[in-house]
Every structure is written in structure tokens, then in C-alpha cells.
Design an enzyme around this catalytic site. Structure first.
Site, PDB file in Angstrom:
ATOM      1  N   ARG A  66     -12.214   0.304   6.054  1.00  0.00           N
ATOM      2  CA  ARG A  66     -11.939   1.144   7.392  1.00  0.00           C
ATOM      3  C   ARG A  66     -12.767   2.191   7.247  1.00  0.00           C
ATOM      4  O   ARG A  66     -13.227   2.886   6.315  1.00  0.00           O
ATOM      5  CB  ARG A  66     -10.494   1.475   7.410  1.00  0.00           C
ATOM      6  CG  ARG A  66      -9.486   0.321   7.881  1.00  0.00           C
ATOM      7  CD  ARG A  66      -7.933   0.901   8.061  1.00  0.00           C
ATOM      8  NE  ARG A  66      -7.992   1.906   8.914  1.00  0.00           N
ATOM      9  CZ  ARG A  66      -7.411   3.143   8.798  1.00  0.00           C
ATOM     10  NH1 ARG A  66      -6.984   3.516   7.541  1.00  0.00           N
ATOM     11  NH2 ARG A  66      -7.528   4.084   9.660  1.00  0.00           N
ATOM     12  N   LYS A 131      -3.115   3.132  -3.876  1.00  0.00           N
ATOM     13  CA  LYS A 131      -3.480   1.901  -3.039  1.00  0.00           C
ATOM     14  C   LYS A 131      -3.678   0.704  -3.576  1.00  0.00           C
ATOM     15  O   LYS A 131      -4.680   0.375  -4.355  1.00  0.00           O
ATOM     16  CB  LYS A 131      -4.668   2.661  -2.158  1.00  0.00           C
ATOM     17  CG  LYS A 131      -5.107   1.616  -1.229  1.00  0.00           C
ATOM     18  CD  LYS A 131      -5.937   2.274  -0.304  1.00  0.00           C
ATOM     19  CE  LYS A 131      -6.516   1.224   0.775  1.00  0.00           C
ATOM     20  NZ  LYS A 131      -7.377   1.837   2.093  1.00  0.00           N
ATOM     21  N   ARG A 266      -0.911  13.053   4.855  1.00  0.00           N
ATOM     22  CA  ARG A 266      -0.549  13.671   3.517  1.00  0.00           C
ATOM     23  C   ARG A 266       1.017  14.336   3.571  1.00  0.00           C
ATOM     24  O   ARG A 266       1.289  14.764   4.696  1.00  0.00           O
ATOM     25  CB  ARG A 266      -1.526  14.863   3.286  1.00  0.00           C
ATOM     26  CG  ARG A 266      -3.048  14.152   2.843  1.00  0.00           C
ATOM     27  CD  ARG A 266      -3.870  15.134   2.067  1.00  0.00           C
ATOM     28  NE  ARG A 266      -4.917  14.417   2.085  1.00  0.00           N
ATOM     29  CZ  ARG A 266      -6.061  15.378   1.578  1.00  0.00           C
ATOM     30  NH1 ARG A 266      -5.936  16.515   1.404  1.00  0.00           N
ATOM     31  NH2 ARG A 266      -7.136  14.547   1.248  1.00  0.00           N
TER      32      ARG A 266
END
Ligand code: BTN
Length: 268
Positions: A66, A131, A266
Site C-alpha cells: 500500500r 504486522k 497510533r
């Protein structure tokens, strides 16, 4: 000297047999290497490839992430594939598709015995705060509707440490599971859950999947900051995703909607 090429790690016939009654919905191709499974599948879509075309590659030389980032895939460490799906109707019907895909991948991982899979808006797949994988959906308008090339990359093992700074450090299945799930079985399970979720999405849109997506969302009902281009853009309580996939944020100005774009979350 004769050059030997390592066999591709995915055998389409074995994958087909694991898909059972769903096998006829997929047209599977596996390559040891390609530039990007999504780029290559988009090309094939332009040449009329059918819905359900699946391209798996052990290695991508120009994998795309992305926001223009690159996405590395190496044979032992990754599961990297793209799936072509076709939809009737206008682009608006596909709102929230990438979130729905995230939910399908989370379900596929859970059904393969991976505990604690989380989702981060819009479509990161997290494991223990890191991730584990990413999703990139390319959409194109075609004469009879829309096509989506759904690209998915998952870390089976941790990639080598690089110099990049990550909002979430990489995570890998090997951190939690030993032995790793067999890759044909893992891929067959994810495809099975993808087909089920895409069918539901086709009929009811993201609205019918939203509750389960929110149950997986790691920032649900938490204070968050939205970053745009690195700077704090907005701050508030994360209320989850709207039925079109937009992020809902309770701020001092009321409930604000944030559409998928250059933003990151965040903890506040
Ligand atoms: C992200 O940045 O989080 C999305 C990463 C998506 C990577 C996958 S790997 C398979 C497919 N082919 C690509 O070139 N990209 C996607």
C-alpha cells in the site's frame, strides 16, 4: 552447466484437491517467481481471465504494498498470492471490500489454528502487535461491472531485519506455531474463507460483516491518533468502521469519517 530450478512450493493439483467442492470456483496457477502476483493478474484480467483466477508465487521481484511501498516475498518466508474476483454493478458496491478481505484472512488463519489474529484499519493483519500480513486490492471498471485483484502477503517466517522503520514491526507465524501450517492447507483454508466472505459481501456488502470485523479490530473503542503524511491529523475515540468501510472517529467536533487513504493509526 545445467541449471536446476527449485520446484515451485505450491502444487496446483494438491491445492485443488484440498479445496474439495470449491475447487471449480478457482483457476490456479503457481510460479516460482514473478514481478508481482497482482500486477501479473491485472494483466491477465485485461485479457479476460475468469473470476477465481489465482496466482501464487514463491518470490516477487517487484511486489507492491500500500501507499507505493514495495513488498518483498521470499520462498521460505512468505505466502504470496492474488485472486481475481468479478462483481456486477458500480464501484460503490465495493466499498469496504478490502476490510472484508481482511476479515476473511483472519478467519482463515484462525481456522488454521493461529490464535490472536487482529486487524488494523484499513487492512493490516496483526499478530501479537506485529504486522503478519497485508492486503492490496486493485479495482478496475469493466464493461459489465468491476473487477478486483485481491493481493495478499503473509509472513510465515520473519523477514531479515532491514533499515526500514515500521509502525508495526513484522510478525510471522513461526513466532507462534511450530511446526508451521502446511502451506497448501493454509492457502486452501484462506481461499475457503475468502469465497464465503466474498459471497456474503456480494449479497449484503460490508454491513453484514462489520460486527465480526470490529470484533477483530485492535483499535476498537480505543483512543487513537490519525496520521496523515507523518503528521497528526485527527485524534479521538475509534468507533470502528462505517458500513462503507470508512473509519469512524469520535472527536471533540463529533463523529468524523475517515476514508481509506494516507492515514495510519497510533495509540493516543
Ligand atoms: C501492504 O502494504 O500492507 C499490502 C501488501 C500486499 C502485498 C501482496 S503480496 C501479493 C500481492 N502482490 C503484490 O505485489 N502485492 C500483494
Amino acid at each position: 552447466m545445467e541449471q536446476t530450478t527449485a520446484p515451485c512450493r505450491i502444487d496446483p493439483l494438491r491445492l485443488r484437491s484440498l479445496l474439495g467442492p470449491l475447487a471449480d470456483r478457482f483457476s490456479i496457477e503457481a510460479l516460482p517467481e514473478c514481478i508481482s502476483t497482482s500486477t501479473q493478474l491485472l494483466e491477465r484480467a485485461g485479457q479476460g481471465a475468469p473470476a477465481g483466477s489465482l496466482l501464487v508465487a514463491d518470490r516477487q521481484t517487484a511486489g507492491r504494498g500500500r501507499r507505493g511501498r514495495s513488498w518483498l516475498s521470499t520462498p521460505d518466508a512468505s505466502l504470496t498470492f492474488s485472486l481475481l474476483w468479478r462483481f456486477e454493478g458500480p464501484m460503490a458496491r465495493l466499498a469496504g471490500l478490502s476490510l472484508a478481505v481482511g476479515l476473511a484472512v483472519a478467519r482463515g488463519l484462525e481456522n488454521s489454528g493461529v490464535p490472536g489474529v487482529g486487524l488494523k484499519w484499513p487492512n493490516d493483519i496483526l499478530l501479537e502487535g506485529g504486522k503478519l500480513g497485508g492486503i492490496l486490492v486493485d479495482l478496475e471498471t469493466v464493461p459489465d461491472g468491476m473487477l478486483a485483484v485481491i493481493g495478499i502477503g503473509l509472513n510465515l517466517r520473519l523477514p531479515p531485519a532491514g533499515e526500514e522503520e515500521f509502525l508495526h514491526p513484522p510478525a510471522a507465524l513461526a513466532q507462534l506455531l511450530s511446526p508451521l501450517p502446511e502451506r497448501h492447507e493454509l492457502l486452501a483454508q484462506i481461499l475457503t474463507d475468502l469465497a464465503a466472505v466474498l459471497d456474503r459481501f456480494y449479497e449484503g456488502g460490508f454491513a453484514v460483516l462489520r460486527g465480526d470485523w470490529q470484533a477483530h479490530h485492535v483499535w476498537q473503542d480505543r483512543q487513537v491518533r490519525l496520521l496523515d503524511g507523518g503528521a497528526v491529523d485527527r485524534q479521538g475515540l475509534c468507533l470502528g468502521a462505517d458500513i462503507d468501510g470508512a473509519l469512524l472517529l469520535q472527536t471533540s467536533a463529533g463523529i468524523e469519517r475517515c476514508l481509506s487513504g494516507d492515514v495510519s493509526l497510533r495509540s493516543a
